[in-house]
Design a protein around this motif. Structure first.
Motif, PDB file in Angstrom:
ATOM      1  N   ASN A   1      -2.967  25.919  61.985  1.00 38.74           N
ATOM      2  CA  ASN A   1      -2.528  25.446  60.447  1.00 38.74           C
ATOM      3  C   ASN A   1      -2.813  24.091  60.437  1.00 38.74           C
ATOM      4  O   ASN A   1      -3.646  23.550  59.502  1.00 38.74           O
ATOM      5  CB  ASN A   1      -1.224  25.614  60.116  1.00 38.74           C
ATOM      6  CG  ASN A   1      -0.665  25.399  58.553  1.00 38.74           C
ATOM      7  OD1 ASN A   1      -1.823  25.415  57.840  1.00 38.74           O
ATOM      8  ND2 ASN A   1       0.475  25.036  58.326  1.00 38.74           N
TER       9      ASN A   1
ATOM     10  N   GLY B   1      -6.924  23.415  60.978  1.00 40.57           N
ATOM     11  CA  GLY B   1      -7.708  23.533  59.907  1.00 40.57           C
ATOM     12  C   GLY B   1      -8.852  24.634  60.308  1.00 40.57           C
ATOM     13  O   GLY B   1      -9.069  24.820  61.553  1.00 40.57           O
TER      14      GLY B   1
ATOM     15  N   HIS C   1     -10.196  19.864  59.816  1.00 45.22           N
ATOM     16  CA  HIS C   1      -9.092  18.652  59.916  1.00 45.22           C
ATOM     17  C   HIS C   1      -9.334  17.865  61.043  1.00 45.22           C
ATOM     18  O   HIS C   1      -9.031  16.614  60.810  1.00 45.22           O
ATOM     19  CB  HIS C   1      -7.598  19.018  59.582  1.00 45.22           C
ATOM     20  CG  HIS C   1      -7.285  20.094  58.517  1.00 45.22           C
ATOM     21  ND1 HIS C   1      -6.181  21.032  58.426  1.00 45.22           N
ATOM     22  CD2 HIS C   1      -8.102  20.323  57.464  1.00 45.22           C
ATOM     23  CE1 HIS C   1      -6.311  21.750  57.401  1.00 45.22           C
ATOM     24  NE2 HIS C   1      -7.354  21.250  56.722  1.00 45.22           N
TER      25      HIS C   1
ATOM     26  N   ILE D   1       1.276  25.143  54.076  1.00 45.16           N
ATOM     27  CA  ILE D   1      -0.172  25.106  54.330  1.00 45.16           C
ATOM     28  C   ILE D   1      -0.901  23.870  54.295  1.00 45.16           C
ATOM     29  O   ILE D   1      -1.061  23.558  53.119  1.00 45.16           O
ATOM     30  CB  ILE D   1      -0.732  26.438  53.523  1.00 45.16           C
ATOM     31  CG1 ILE D   1       0.012  27.456  53.481  1.00 45.16           C
ATOM     32  CG2 ILE D   1      -2.380  26.605  53.995  1.00 45.16           C
ATOM     33  CD1 ILE D   1      -0.604  28.693  52.682  1.00 45.16           C
TER      34      ILE D   1
ATOM     35  N   THR E   1      -3.723  21.628  53.947  1.00 45.91           N
ATOM     36  CA  THR E   1      -4.923  21.363  53.380  1.00 45.91           C
ATOM     37  C   THR E   1      -5.642  20.367  53.562  1.00 45.91           C
ATOM     38  O   THR E   1      -5.175  19.253  54.119  1.00 45.91           O
ATOM     39  CB  THR E   1      -4.682  21.900  51.666  1.00 45.91           C
ATOM     40  OG1 THR E   1      -3.938  20.559  51.115  1.00 45.91           O
ATOM     41  CG2 THR E   1      -3.820  22.932  51.294  1.00 45.91           C
ATOM     42  N   GLU E   2      -6.938  20.264  53.159  1.00 44.01           N
ATOM     43  CA  GLU E   2      -7.603  18.977  53.007  1.00 44.01           C
ATOM     44  C   GLU E   2      -7.105  17.979  52.342  1.00 44.01           C
ATOM     45  O   GLU E   2      -7.150  16.724  52.714  1.00 44.01           O
ATOM     46  CB  GLU E   2      -9.056  19.315  52.658  1.00 44.01           C
ATOM     47  CG  GLU E   2     -10.132  18.256  53.155  1.00 44.01           C
ATOM     48  CD  GLU E   2     -11.463  18.400  52.483  1.00 44.01           C
ATOM     49  OE1 GLU E   2     -12.239  17.455  52.785  1.00 44.01           O
ATOM     50  OE2 GLU E   2     -11.980  19.420  52.197  1.00 44.01           O
ATOM     51  N   GLN E   3      -6.612  18.124  51.292  1.00 41.71           N
ATOM     52  CA  GLN E   3      -5.703  17.168  50.554  1.00 41.71           C
ATOM     53  C   GLN E   3      -4.756  16.506  51.236  1.00 41.71           C
ATOM     54  O   GLN E   3      -4.401  15.133  51.024  1.00 41.71           O
ATOM     55  CB  GLN E   3      -5.306  17.696  49.311  1.00 41.71           C
ATOM     56  CG  GLN E   3      -4.840  16.788  48.173  1.00 41.71           C
ATOM     57  CD  GLN E   3      -3.311  16.306  48.218  1.00 41.71           C
ATOM     58  OE1 GLN E   3      -2.599  17.255  48.769  1.00 41.71           O
ATOM     59  NE2 GLN E   3      -3.097  15.236  48.008  1.00 41.71           N
ATOM     60  N   ASN E   4      -3.716  17.419  52.011  1.00 41.59           N
ATOM     61  CA  ASN E   4      -2.788  16.656  52.882  1.00 41.59           C
ATOM     62  C   ASN E   4      -3.293  15.875  53.799  1.00 41.59           C
ATOM     63  O   ASN E   4      -2.687  14.712  54.007  1.00 41.59           O
ATOM     64  CB  ASN E   4      -2.109  17.866  53.521  1.00 41.59           C
ATOM     65  CG  ASN E   4      -1.293  18.803  52.422  1.00 41.59           C
ATOM     66  OD1 ASN E   4      -1.450  20.057  52.613  1.00 41.59           O
ATOM     67  ND2 ASN E   4      -0.548  18.134  51.685  1.00 41.59           N
TER      68      ASN E   4
ATOM     69  N   HIS F   1      -9.070  20.195  44.502  1.00 40.47           N
ATOM     70  CA  HIS F   1      -9.958  20.159  45.487  1.00 40.47           C
ATOM     71  C   HIS F   1     -10.323  18.689  45.869  1.00 40.47           C
ATOM     72  O   HIS F   1     -10.491  18.111  45.062  1.00 40.47           O
ATOM     73  CB  HIS F   1     -11.289  21.068  45.308  1.00 40.47           C
ATOM     74  CG  HIS F   1     -12.106  21.192  46.128  1.00 40.47           C
ATOM     75  ND1 HIS F   1     -13.010  20.237  46.787  1.00 40.47           N
ATOM     76  CD2 HIS F   1     -12.470  22.284  47.256  1.00 40.47           C
ATOM     77  CE1 HIS F   1     -13.703  20.576  47.846  1.00 40.47           C
ATOM     78  NE2 HIS F   1     -13.351  21.867  47.979  1.00 40.47           N
TER      79      HIS F   1
END
Length: 359
Positions: A17, A20, A25, A72, A74-77, A302
């Motif tokens: 997780n 990524g 990530h 989850i 994400t790329e934003q995190n 996104h």
């Protein structure tokens, strides 16, 4: 510059997780912080300059904790964790994650994901009227909707009223078929989408039939007094000053109001002032009214949306700096040739007069 190494233990159930898909990530962290990752049997070795390694370790520890809480990653995190660590505010990402507003019909928690969103949610809790200003994707409408539904469930308000101006977004839709409700529904669809996702279609329809939840165009607000209601005005940049004043003077006792808008996405005619822009100037010093400005850093769609917003902001800033009367296209020589002192060549004059000679 001294190179250091440090070891970070990563629980096996969270390794995939956090790293990524295809270690995307980790690759982003390597590029951004100039460090190297080596993964071996549940351990990650970080190699690089001391400051960079410290930042990478802090980001990864925060991401692991977010994963432990059921998020989850994400790329934003990852992007936001990196932006915070460069400002030495990396611990705030965990504080933000603790603020769960409500849960969707599928059990997914709804919560702010950035510092700006947390400030926005806190302002809604504390103030009677909140203006949420910012670009698309910053969660202005969705978070306001979640706060409204939670207030309704907690019996803090008796009803929810959602409204937005019915104006086309740059294209004429013509005469739509059906009754009045069918004609205005396309303008209000984003509000319905959020309601269905958070509350569920059946629950919404049940409360709507009882008049406890109302989704209507702004014009329906005239002449009403809205007591004990949570009222959301969406797409407020498309209101006129008269409409905005009409809306704000509808507010009654026990009500809470959230006004959302993005001044860069106006659909009004060029000679019409935006009611949102006027309201921000007029009401900025009024007590119990909060003006929360979200930025591209608060975009939670996104990551490409953030880049698009930044690109448009940069383009508009360049356009504003150009001298008045400046026009793009054509070299100075071409412009001079087309000026009154330098008329077009003969073939252009003949073409205009309908006497063009064949080449």
């Amino acid at each position: 510059m001294s190179i250091v190494e440090t070891i970070l233990d990563v629980p096996a159930e969270h390794e995939k997780n956090v790293s990524g898909p295809f270690d995307s990530h980790m690759k982003k962290l390597e590029r951004t912080l100039n460090v190297t990752f080596v993964s071996r049997g549940g351990e990650w070795k970080l190699i690089g300059p001391q400051k960079a390694v410290q930042r990478a370790k802090s980001v990864l520890q925060n991401l692991i904790e977010l994963s432990r809480r059921g998020n989850i990653i994400t790329e934003q995190n990852v992007d936001y964790a990196l932006s915070l660590v460069f400002e030495d505010r990396d611990e705030q990402i965990l504080e933000i994650d603790q603020d769960v507003i409500c849960r969707t019909v599928n059990g997914k928690p709804v919560k702010p994901k950035t510092v700006g969103q947390k400030e926005y949610v806190d302002a809604i809790r504390e103030r009677m009227i909140v203006f949420g200003l910012g670009p698309a994707g910053t969660g202005k409408t969705y978070l306001a909707m979640a706060m409204a539904i939670q207030a309704f469930k907690n019996n803090e308000v008796n009803r929810i009223i959602l409204t937005r101006p019915a104006i086309e977004a740059g294209e004429k839709l013509g005469f739509l078929p059906g009754d009045l409700q069918s004609k205005i529904d396309p303008y209000l669809r984003p509000l319905y989408d959020a309601l269905y996702q958070i509350m569920g279609a059946d629950t919404y329809l049940h409360n709507a039939e009882k008049g406890l939840i109302e989704v209507a165009p702004l014009a329906y607000m005239r002449g009403r007094t809205l007591d004990n209601a949570f009222i959301i005005l969406d797409e407020a940049q498309n209101t006129t000053p008269a409409q905005m004043k009409m809306f704000l003077t509808r507010i009654g006792f026990g009500s809470k109001v959230v006004v959302t808008g993005d001044m860069t996405q106006r659909d009004l005619p060029g000679d019409v002032s935006s009611g949102l822009e006027v309201a921000v100037k007029v009401l900025r010093d009024v007590e119990d009214i909060a003006m929360i400005r979200l930025s591209s850093l608060d975009i939670v769609r996104h990551p490409l949306v953030q880049k698009i917003v930044n690109a448009y902001d940069a383009y508009e800033a360049r356009q504003e700096k150009k001298p008045a009367g400046h026009r793009t296209g054509g070299s100075p020589t071409e412009k001079n040739r087309r000026s009154p002192e330098n008329p077009r060549p003969a073939r252009y004059r003949l073409k205009r007069e309908g006497r063009e000679r064949p080449l």
